[in-house]
Design a protein around this motif. Structure first.
Motif, PDB file in Angstrom:
ATOM      1  N   MET A  35       2.458   1.864  -3.389  1.00 20.88           N
ATOM      2  CA  MET A  35       1.465   2.290  -4.371  1.00 20.88           C
ATOM      3  C   MET A  35       1.092   3.757  -4.168  1.00 20.88           C
ATOM      4  O   MET A  35       0.813   4.483  -5.133  1.00 20.88           O
ATOM      5  CB  MET A  35       0.220   1.404  -4.283  1.00 20.88           C
ATOM      6  N   LEU A  36       1.104   4.208  -2.925  1.00 20.41           N
ATOM      7  CA  LEU A  36       0.786   5.602  -2.629  1.00 20.41           C
ATOM      8  C   LEU A  36       1.947   6.539  -2.932  1.00 20.41           C
ATOM      9  O   LEU A  36       1.752   7.761  -3.010  1.00 20.41           O
ATOM     10  CB  LEU A  36       0.385   5.746  -1.156  1.00 20.41           C
ATOM     11  N   HIS A  37       3.152   5.982  -3.093  1.00 20.45           N
ATOM     12  CA  HIS A  37       4.347   6.794  -3.353  1.00 20.45           C
ATOM     13  C   HIS A  37       5.083   6.217  -4.571  1.00 20.45           C
ATOM     14  O   HIS A  37       6.138   5.585  -4.425  1.00 20.45           O
ATOM     15  CB  HIS A  37       5.253   6.835  -2.127  1.00 20.45           C
ATOM     16  N   ALA A  86       0.823  -1.210   0.000  1.00 25.42           N
ATOM     17  CA  ALA A  86       0.000   0.000   0.000  1.00 25.42           C
ATOM     18  C   ALA A  86       0.858   1.260   0.000  1.00 25.42           C
ATOM     19  O   ALA A  86       0.573   2.221  -0.732  1.00 25.42           O
ATOM     20  CB  ALA A  86      -0.928  -0.011   1.215  1.00 25.42           C
ATOM     21  N   SER A  87       1.917   1.279   0.802  1.00 34.17           N
ATOM     22  CA  SER A  87       2.759   2.475   0.897  1.00 34.17           C
ATOM     23  C   SER A  87       3.475   2.761  -0.412  1.00 34.17           C
ATOM     24  O   SER A  87       3.597   3.919  -0.832  1.00 34.17           O
ATOM     25  CB  SER A  87       3.782   2.310   2.026  1.00 34.17           C
TER      26      SER A  87
END
Length: 218
Positions: free
Chosen positions: A158-160, A155-156
């Motif tokens: 994908m967010l960055h 998730a991290s």
């Protein structure tokens, strides 16, 4: 026996041997550093510091204190695992956080500190891993980290977009980082990474020469 000069002579020989090895390592390090840009060198030093700073961070009881130890803001801490829950197997202590200065999601794994860590160290039968074998205790610890943090790593990242996954650790943490890196690059853990994610690994143990590399995950 500690009587006589024999023991003192052996101690002096060992001291000279250790000093010589340390000097040779420092000389080779200077040569290696010459091939790195100042930005690469600074990034490597910063990541290496995380391997040390995760020790005092693991003694803090709140996110502001943990962030201060690691040198990142509280908002950039994704997950910390410094206490095992009841009835859970022991997991190496770690912190997962964003380091915007190096555009990385950092997984910093603490080295041997408690009795349970020592148990992981000494459970050292060979077990199958990828195309070879690995230390069973450290491999168990690596897999437990993935159980707790794998979904947040995905998730991290994908967010960055464009951020690398950086793994670092000392002692037990270094060995765990090694196996996790191999798993991300060659094993099933690679499925957790968005396409194109770079995996950086920096391990630190005693005065053994450190290494740092980047590999593009296709």
């Amino acid at each position: 026996s500690y009587e006589g000069f024999g023991f003192l002579l052996l101690a002096l020989v060992k001291k000279a041997h250790d000093s010589s090895e340390h000097l040779q390592w420092e000389e080779s390090l200077v040569q290696h550093e010459g091939n790195l840009s100042s930005l690469q060198l600074e990034a490597a030093r910063r990541v290496g510091q995380f391997a040390i700073d995760v020790y005092p961070a693991s003694w803090k009881l709140n996110l502001p204190g943990i962030g201060k130890c690691l040198g990142v803001s509280e908002e950039d801490i994704v997950l910390v695992h410094f206490t095992d829950k009841p009835n859970e197997g022991h997991c190496p202590k770690f912190a997962l956080f964003l380091d915007h200065s190096t555009r990385s999601l950092v997984l910093a794994i603490r080295g041997t500190f408690c009795v349970k860590d020592i148990v992981l160290d000494i459970v050292c039968e060979d077990v199958p891993f990828l195309d070879g074998h690995a230390h069973s205790g450290i491999l168990t610890g690596a897999r437990r980290i993935l159980e707790r943090a794998g979904h947040l790593i995905t998730a991290s990242l994908m967010l960055h977009p464009g951020y690398a996954l950086t793994l670092t650790g000392h002692s037990l943490g270094a060995g765990t980082a090694e196996l996790l890196t191999m798993d991300f690059l060659e094993g099933q853990a690679g499925k957790l990474l968005p396409h194109g994610t770079k995996v950086d690994k920096a391990r630190y143990h005693s005065i053994v020469p450190t290494d740092h590399f980047q590999i593009q995950v296709q």
